[in-house]
Each structure stands twice: as C-alpha cells, then as structure tokens.
Design a protein around this motif. Structure first.
Motif, PDB file in Angstrom:
ATOM      1  N   GLU A   1       0.822  -1.209   0.000  1.00 14.78           N
ATOM      2  CA  GLU A   1       0.000   0.000   0.000  1.00 14.78           C
ATOM      3  C   GLU A   1       0.859   1.265   0.000  1.00 14.78           C
ATOM      4  OE1 GLU A   1      -3.184   2.021   3.023  1.00 14.78           O
ATOM      5  OE2 GLU A   1      -3.576  -0.035   2.352  1.00 14.78           O
ATOM      6  N   ALA A   2       1.938   1.266   0.762  1.00 13.82           N
ATOM      7  CA  ALA A   2       2.818   2.442   0.784  1.00 13.82           C
ATOM      8  C   ALA A   2       3.414   2.684  -0.599  1.00 13.82           C
ATOM      9  CB  ALA A   2       3.913   2.242   1.823  1.00 13.82           C
ATOM     10  N   TRP A   3       3.834   1.603  -1.253  1.00 14.70           N
ATOM     11  CA  TRP A   3       4.364   1.721  -2.611  1.00 14.70           C
ATOM     12  C   TRP A   3       3.286   2.227  -3.562  1.00 14.70           C
ATOM     13  CZ3 TRP A   3       2.476  -1.973  -6.274  1.00 14.70           C
ATOM     14  CH2 TRP A   3       2.966  -1.784  -7.566  1.00 14.70           C
ATOM     15  N   LEU A   4       2.054   1.723  -3.429  1.00  9.58           N
ATOM     16  CA  LEU A   4       0.977   2.164  -4.310  1.00  9.58           C
ATOM     17  C   LEU A   4       0.674   3.652  -4.133  1.00  9.58           C
ATOM     18  CD1 LEU A   4      -1.608  -0.780  -4.222  1.00  9.58           C
ATOM     19  CD2 LEU A   4      -0.379   0.095  -6.222  1.00  9.58           C
ATOM     20  N   ARG A   5       0.684   4.117  -2.892  1.00  5.24           N
ATOM     21  CA  ARG A   5       0.427   5.543  -2.662  1.00  5.24           C
ATOM     22  C   ARG A   5       1.461   6.406  -3.394  1.00  5.24           C
ATOM     23  NH1 ARG A   5      -3.142   6.888   1.617  1.00  5.24           N
ATOM     24  NH2 ARG A   5      -3.923   5.041   2.711  1.00  5.24           N
ATOM     25  N   ALA A   6       2.727   6.005  -3.295  1.00  6.19           N
ATOM     26  CA  ALA A   6       3.778   6.771  -3.976  1.00  6.19           C
ATOM     27  C   ALA A   6       3.622   6.681  -5.493  1.00  6.19           C
ATOM     28  CB  ALA A   6       5.147   6.244  -3.544  1.00  6.19           C
ATOM     29  N   SER A   7       3.306   5.487  -5.994  1.00  6.15           N
ATOM     30  CA  SER A   7       3.173   5.290  -7.443  1.00  6.15           C
ATOM     31  C   SER A   7       1.991   6.077  -7.994  1.00  6.15           C
ATOM     32  CB  SER A   7       2.995   3.800  -7.756  1.00  6.15           C
ATOM     33  OG  SER A   7       4.127   3.062  -7.347  1.00  6.15           O
ATOM     34  N   LEU A   8       0.861   6.006  -7.311  1.00  2.00           N
ATOM     35  CA  LEU A   8      -0.324   6.724  -7.775  1.00  2.00           C
ATOM     36  C   LEU A   8      -0.122   8.233  -7.714  1.00  2.00           C
ATOM     37  CD1 LEU A   8      -3.129   4.518  -6.180  1.00  2.00           C
ATOM     38  CD2 LEU A   8      -2.399   4.577  -8.578  1.00  2.00           C
ATOM     39  N   SER A   9       0.619   8.687  -6.719  1.00  2.00           N
ATOM     40  CA  SER A   9       0.931  10.120  -6.649  1.00  2.00           C
ATOM     41  C   SER A   9       1.744  10.557  -7.855  1.00  2.00           C
ATOM     42  CB  SER A   9       1.702  10.427  -5.361  1.00  2.00           C
ATOM     43  OG  SER A   9       0.925  10.150  -4.221  1.00  2.00           O
ATOM     44  N   ASP A  10       2.702   9.725  -8.243  1.00  2.00           N
ATOM     45  CA  ASP A  10       3.512  10.020  -9.425  1.00  2.00           C
ATOM     46  C   ASP A  10       2.641  10.014 -10.687  1.00  2.00           C
ATOM     47  OD1 ASP A  10       6.060  10.339 -10.886  1.00  2.00           O
ATOM     48  OD2 ASP A  10       5.653   8.298 -11.569  1.00  2.00           O
ATOM     49  N   PHE A  11       1.760   9.027 -10.794  1.00  2.00           N
ATOM     50  CA  PHE A  11       0.888   8.951 -11.970  1.00  2.00           C
ATOM     51  C   PHE A  11      -0.047  10.161 -12.053  1.00  2.00           C
ATOM     52  CE2 PHE A  11       0.983   3.987 -11.970  1.00  2.00           C
ATOM     53  CZ  PHE A  11       2.301   4.030 -12.424  1.00  2.00           C
ATOM     54  N   ALA A  12      -0.511  10.630 -10.900  1.00  2.00           N
ATOM     55  CA  ALA A  12      -1.439  11.769 -10.882  1.00  2.00           C
ATOM     56  C   ALA A  12      -0.813  13.012 -11.492  1.00  2.00           C
ATOM     57  CB  ALA A  12      -1.891  12.044  -9.455  1.00  2.00           C
ATOM     58  N   ARG A  13       0.503  13.101 -11.421  1.00  4.24           N
ATOM     59  CA  ARG A  13       1.191  14.268 -11.982  1.00  4.24           C
ATOM     60  C   ARG A  13       1.363  14.159 -13.491  1.00  4.24           C
ATOM     61  NH1 ARG A  13       3.909  13.741  -6.900  1.00  4.24           N
ATOM     62  NH2 ARG A  13       5.480  12.323  -7.774  1.00  4.24           N
ATOM     63  N   LYS A  14       1.054  13.015 -14.058  1.00  3.42           N
ATOM     64  CA  LYS A  14       1.265  12.796 -15.496  1.00  3.42           C
ATOM     65  C   LYS A  14      -0.015  12.954 -16.315  1.00  3.42           C
ATOM     66  CE  LYS A  14       5.107   9.609 -14.581  1.00  3.42           C
ATOM     67  NZ  LYS A  14       6.163  10.562 -14.964  1.00  3.42           N
TER      68      LYS A  14
END
Length: 478
Positions: A51-64
């Motif tokens: 879940e911690a990894w997903l939060r970071a990944s989704l945050s990165d995707f949101a910027r794209k």
C-alpha cells in the motif's frame, strides 16, 4: 469514458503498477519487491508495504495526467476477510507451512477434482485451506456481516470500501468454485463460505470511486472509478486472445513468471479434467467458462537452479547459451524435477542434476532445456493442438523458446514482444478503442534432434511415451 487508466498487478514476489492511455499507450511504470510479514500470529502478505508503494506510485501517476480508472490484477491464492471497512483477517502467504493436522482435517471436506477442477495442493495454495486454518485461529472470523474478498478484489475494497468477489479469482484452484456448474462448490456451501463470499461482480464492472483518503494522499480525482479486477493468468489469456494468431482458434498460452501457467483456449465447454494429471487445474475465464490449465513454479525453479550464475533470460549471454545447447544434449546434461516440492506435474519428486555441467553457460543451457521439457509436457497435458504463444519474462529467453518450438514441431510457436501483457488484458475490459502496440513474433526452432534426449527425460520420470499417465518419482536425491 475519457482519462488514463492505472493497472495494478500484485504478483507473489513482485508487484507492478502502470499508467495507460485508453488506446494502449503505456506512459509510466513502477515496481515493488514484496515481503512476507507476520500478523495475528501467521505469515501474511505485506499489505502495508504494498500500500505504501501504491500511494507513492499513484501520486507520481497523478502528476502525469487525469486518471479516470483503476483495475487490479493479482494471483489467485489469497483472500481477506473484511467486515464493512474493517480488515478482520489479513491475506495469508500461501507458501507458509500449515500444521499437518489442519491440512488433514481440511482435506476430509474437499470436493473431487471432477467437481472443482482444483487439485489438493501443498501449503496454502488452495484458498479453502487458508479459510479452514483462519477459522481455527480466529473463532469469531465470520460473525456479523464479515465477507470473503479474493486478493484482486481486496485492492478494489481498499480503494473504495466496497467488498466484491469475481469469478476468475474464485475459480483459480481455490476449492471454492465449480467451473461446470458456474457456482460455489458443494464444500463451500456446506462450510458456510459460499454464503460469505462478497457479491459477485464481473472483472470489468465498476465497484465504486476512490475513498477520500486515497484521493487526498495521491492527488487522484475523487471520481476515479475502481473496477473489480481479475486473476493474473486470466488477464494474460485476455491479452493473448486479442492477437489474430490466437483469436477464435484452438490455441495454448504459456504465461511465464514465478509460475509457468499453460492454458488451452478453445471453444470446448467441458474440458477433460482427468487428462490433466498432477499440476493440472481448471481455471475460469472472465465469462465463467472453464479453461484447462497446468501450472508449475518454473520461474522459481530457474532461480533456484541458476543461483548466482547466469539466468536463461539474460540477453548478454543469449548467443553463448544457444551455442552450448548442443554439447549439453550430446553429453546428457539433464535436470529431473522438482526443486519446488508440492507443485507441478511431479509434486512428490526430489530434483536432481544428471551429468551436471561445470561451465556456467552450459549450466544455463541445461536449465533452459529443463524449462522447455516441463512446458512441453504441460502443453501435452492440456491437450494443445494448434498455435502456441509464450508471454512474460521467459519469452525473452531464446534458448527456452527455440527448444520448446523444436519439441512442439508442427505447432507454430509465437512470443509476445510486448512487456505488459497482463496489463493489456485488464485494459481490454475497459476500453473499446484499445489496439495492440506489439505483435507476435514467430519463433525459429533450434536445429537439434531432441527426440532421444526427451525420451530419456520422460523415461526417468516414469512417462515412457507421450500421453502416458504421470508417475510420481520419489526415489531420487537432490
């Protein structure tokens, strides 16, 4: 619906998240190495770490770009028990050792393979035995409105707070589903588990929108839709069926990773369960149709056999491994299964090297031969008759695929040259504009005569002729 799509692929050893346009352009990808953790006194999957990894990944995707949808994929040997927004029992790690008395007591309840298409597997690979063990550990497991949520749908629940289940996840050697009856198994009904399954959704159905906590933590829009998701092997099957060489044909798909999953895709609605033998399962596709399948931990065996040496899919050694195949065959360098007991066509056998090479390149070549022989046997067991397609990590191993093409002479063998076949399969459920970005590549078979080598291998395993019943080989040392 416009907007980008995130596909989450939660594997056993690795997890991936990828960002896609609706027409199949991959914009970003991240990965994560999974751990085993302890919770409530038993080994669990690391939901907090993922879940911690997903939060970071989704945050990165949101910027794209604007993410409009999320769809999860995961393996079929895990589930959670939830009550509303509460996690009652975390997903168990299927490789955890279970007490012998728990296994013995559970197996007295199991339905016949002809009913479920699900064999008795070691550890917690049958989801039913995990539920049996959890009930013994947590007496009030199923009080109130507690429901069972399969592993892919756990992530849909975590994102939305809505608990659902889905047929490809329930039909993946769980003991909980009857493929021909398209309903929960008799055992699941008798044990009360069928009544505790979360409501059944189709894989592409929208479960809900993101919980406020996820939107706030990641920057994704609150209206982002989360879909039910599906079993990983079935995502690979969906992707394979998009190719014109596979679509509407009798074909076999071999998905390679930690597990090698060999599936026969055909229009037959009643596969011959009894011909599959050990390692055989009957999976269920997104439409609820049975899919004859044989599974073994090919990727795990390759890792064990390779150790710190050369991996068969390492591109820098491709030419050297190919050149070494001939000497390995002529010297009788060979590997007998299995180095992962309790799985595959020879679950009780102990692995053994014969005429083991000292040269690391020849060792890798022998491993490639071994992986190809096991896959060839799997193709025979599922009744493969037409085109064969290999996807996943080991589709990049030229030695493996060219040897397999030789063993399967007469059946055109293709490899998928697109890295994200699982993601493409999941994406196909959501997008009517999806087009394949990669094509299949026809494999040239190696020029070796492998008939005598293959016969010696089969005879050592008690399989003297093609199609003969598999006999467990238990006397060899490792």
């Amino acid at each position: 619906m416009a907007g980008l799509v995130v596909v989450i692929d939660i594997g056993k050893t690795h997890s991936k998240a990828s960002l896609w346009t609706r027409d199949g352009q991959e914009l970003a990808r991240t990965s994560h190495s999974n751990r085993q953790v302890e919770a409530n006194g038993y080994p669990c999957l690391d939901i907090d770490g993922i879940e911690a990894w997903l939060r970071a990944s989704l945050s990165d995707f949101a910027r794209k770009g604007t993410v409009a949808a999320i769809i999860p994929i995961a393996h079929g040997a895990a589930c959670a028990v939830v009550r509303g927004r509460e996690l009652v029992a975390a997903p168990m790690d299927y490789e955890a050792e279970l007490p012998a008395d728990i296994l013995e007591a559970y197996r007295a309840h199991r339905d016949a393979f002809s009913e479920t298409g699900s064999p008795a597997m070691d550890h917690g690979l049958n989801l039913g035995v995990q539920l049996h063990a959890l009930e013994a550990r947590i007496p009030d497991l199923f009080t109130g409105d507690a429901v069972i949520v399969p592993w892919p749908q756990y992530w849909a629940w975590r994102f939305t707070g809505v608990a659902v289940s889905e047929v490809t996840s329930l039909g993946a050697h769980t003991d909980l589903w009857s493929p021909l009856g398209k309903a929960p198994s008799p055992m699941a009904v008798k044990r009360g588990w069928a009544q505790r399954l979360a409501p059944l959704y189709r894989a592409g159905d929208v479960v809900g929108t993101l919980l406020p906590e996820w939107s706030a933590a990641t920057g994704l829009p609150a209206e982002t839709q989360v879909h039910a998701g599906l079993h990983d092997s079935n995502a690979a099957l969906l992707a394979a069926r998009m190719h014109p060489e596979i679509r509407d044909r009798d074909a076999a798909i071999v998905s390679t990773g930690t597990w090698f999953v060999t599936m026969r895709s055909s229009k037959e609605t009643q596969p011959a369960f009894e011909t599959l033998g050990p390692g055989g399962v009957v999976n269920v596709d997104v439409n609820g149709s049975p899919v004859p399948t044989l599974i073994f931990m090919g990727g795990r065996e390759v890792e064990i056999l390779s150790g710190d040496g050369i991996r068969i899919d390492d591109p820098q050694y491709e030419g050297a491994i190919m050149a070494a195949l001939r000497d390995c065959v002529s010297r009788g360098a060979m590997i007998l299964p299995t180095f992962v007991p309790g799985t595959g066509p020879f679950p009780k056998a102990s692995g053994e090297w014969l005429n083991r090479p000292r040269n690391p390149v020849e060792k890798a070549a022998t491993v490639a031969l071994y992986a190809a022989l096991l896959t060839d046997l799997a193709l025979t067991r599922v009744g493969a008759r037409g085109t064969i397609m290999i996807d996943g990590r080991f589709a990049r191993s030229k030695a493996f695929v060219s040897v397999l093409a030789r063993l399967q002479t007469g059946h055109p063998l293709y490899v998928a040259n697109q890295e994200a076949d699982l993601a493409i399969g999941a994406l196909s459920l959501l997008s009517s504009t999806l087009s394949l970005q990669g094509s299949l590549e026809l494999v040239d078979s190696c020029t070796l005569d492998l008939s005598a080598y293959r016969s010696r291998w089969l005879e050592a395993l008690g399989v003297p002729r093609e199609g003969a019943p598999i006999c467990d080989r238990t006397s060899h040392g490792s």
